[in-house]
Design an enzyme around this catalytic site. Structure first.
Site, PDB file in Angstrom:
ATOM      1  CG  ASP A  43      38.495  42.613  41.254  1.00  9.21           C
ATOM      2  OD1 ASP A  43      38.832  44.312  40.683  1.00  9.21           O
ATOM      3  OD2 ASP A  43      37.378  42.300  40.978  1.00  9.21           O
ATOM      4  N   GLY A  44      42.325  40.700  40.591  1.00 10.21           N
ATOM      5  CA  GLY A  44      44.011  40.089  41.504  1.00 10.21           C
ATOM      6  C   GLY A  44      44.948  40.992  41.183  1.00 10.21           C
ATOM      7  CG  ASP A  91      34.251  23.258  54.253  1.00  9.46           C
ATOM      8  OD1 ASP A  91      34.085  22.001  54.496  1.00  9.46           O
ATOM      9  OD2 ASP A  91      33.705  23.120  52.954  1.00  9.46           O
ATOM     10  CB  THR A 130      32.030  42.303  45.797  1.00  6.49           C
ATOM     11  OG1 THR A 130      33.805  42.752  45.567  1.00  6.49           O
ATOM     12  CG2 THR A 130      31.379  43.302  45.730  1.00  6.49           C
ATOM     13  CE1 TYR A 155      35.856  31.034  49.485  1.00  2.00           C
ATOM     14  CE2 TYR A 155      37.495  31.473  50.162  1.00  2.00           C
ATOM     15  CZ  TYR A 155      36.121  30.361  50.312  1.00  2.00           C
ATOM     16  OH  TYR A 155      36.681  28.940  50.759  1.00  2.00           O
ATOM     17  CG  LEU A 170      29.284  37.807  45.702  1.00  2.16           C
ATOM     18  CD1 LEU A 170      27.314  37.842  46.813  1.00  2.16           C
ATOM     19  CD2 LEU A 170      29.325  38.153  44.916  1.00  2.16           C
TER      20      LEU A 170
END
Length: 310
Positions: free
Chosen positions: A63-64, A196, A207, A209, A211
């Site tokens: 994915d990255g 944060d 799907t 961060y 998620l």
């Protein structure tokens, strides 16, 4: 769909060790008499210059790597298909055992294109250019002034624009301090949140961060935005879903006098802007989309079951 005759393979050597699968795919395409190029220089800031006249981009990674290609495309509408060499791989379409089948379907035109929505973020700081720090310049940059009725403007504002396929994250810079974020929707005050951080995700990014932060999973080809607080200082904070026509403004403010105010805005983790008190980011749906190749009609729910092991 159009039959693919010109292929470009983009390889992540950290995932495809010794380019084993990339070279296999390259040789397979050549053996069928079609044009193919292989590029493993994914860290090159000018990666997009290699795309040229291409019918389809085959991404060897996870994915990255797919996110990196979405940035390098810079609005060019070239279909992309991913071969998963990573872990979960929500954005990738096939695994290595399906490479032969993938090539045959692309050559025969037996595929469909799914347009994935992207986000446009306008980062506005009143602290001058020196406080605006970018980690990369792979994505499009624009300099413009935006006019909002509910957000104060100053003559010293500096504005830049970047794009995200997954999410735009407004987070704290100091690991031990919360930040306070004032939220406007369509120029109207919506809420103030201490956390944060806050993220705004696309359906594709739901799907990711989102998620992990407890946000909902959304069908990938939907057109909407999901805003999710990250570890909020509250018992009642939840994700909120906004329409594709909405515009969300996140503004850093000082809620506690003894806390230094600074934060970061990140675009897919690839571009980072430093934010000072009063700086903000305007988020809306981008005019650009990311074209993902789909080879079968598996539902998003079936894919989720397989990926998440349900």
């Amino acid at each position: 769909m159009n039959k693919c005759t010109k292929f470009l393979i983009i390889a992540n050597e950290l995932k495809d060790v010794d380019l084993k699968w990339s070279k296999y795919t390259e040789e397979l395409i050549r053996s069928k008499g079609f044009e193919v190029r292989l590029n493993a220089d994914i860290n090159n800031p000018n990666l997009g210059d290699s795309f040229g006249d291409t019918d389809v981009i085959i991404v060897m990674g996870g994915d990255g790597t797919m996110l990196r290609i979405s940035h390098a495309l810079s609005g060019r509408n070239i279909p992309v298909i991913g071969v998963n060499l990573g872990t979960v791989g929500f954005m990738t379409e096939v695994v290595v055992s399906e490479i032969d089948k993938m090539i045959d379907k692309l050559i025969a035109g037996e595929y469909r294109i799914e347009e994935r929505m992207m986000l446009k973020g306008t980062v506005i700081t009143n602290a001058g250019e020196d406080s605006l720090q970018r980690s990369s310049d792979q994505t499009l940059v624009e300099h413009t002034l935006s006019e909002h009725t509910s957000v104060e403007h100053t003559s010293s504002e500096h504005t830049s624009v970047a794009y995200a396929l997954n999410d735009i994250v407004f987070a704290r810079e100091n690991a031990l301090r919360l930040i306070a974020v004032e939220i406007f929707v369509n120029d109207k005050y919506f809420d103030t949140c201490e956390a944060d951080g806050i993220l705004v995700a696309t359906p594709t990014g739901s799907t990711g961060y989102n998620l992990s932060a407890g946000g909902p999973i959304v069908k990938g080809d939907a057109r909407l935005m999901v805003m999710t607080p990250i570890s909020p200082y509250s018992l009642s904070r939840r994700s909120v879903i906004f329409g594709a026509e909405d515009r969300i403004t996140l503004k850093l403010l000082r809620k506690r006098k003894d806390i230094e105010c600074s934060g970061l805005v990140s675009f897919d983790g690839a571009e980072t802007f430093k934010m000072e008190l009063g700086s903000r980011v305007d988020i809306e749906v981008s005019p650009y989309t990311f074209s993902v190749v789909k080879l079968d009609d598996s539902s998003v729910y079936e894919i989720l079951r397989k990926k998440l092991g349900g």
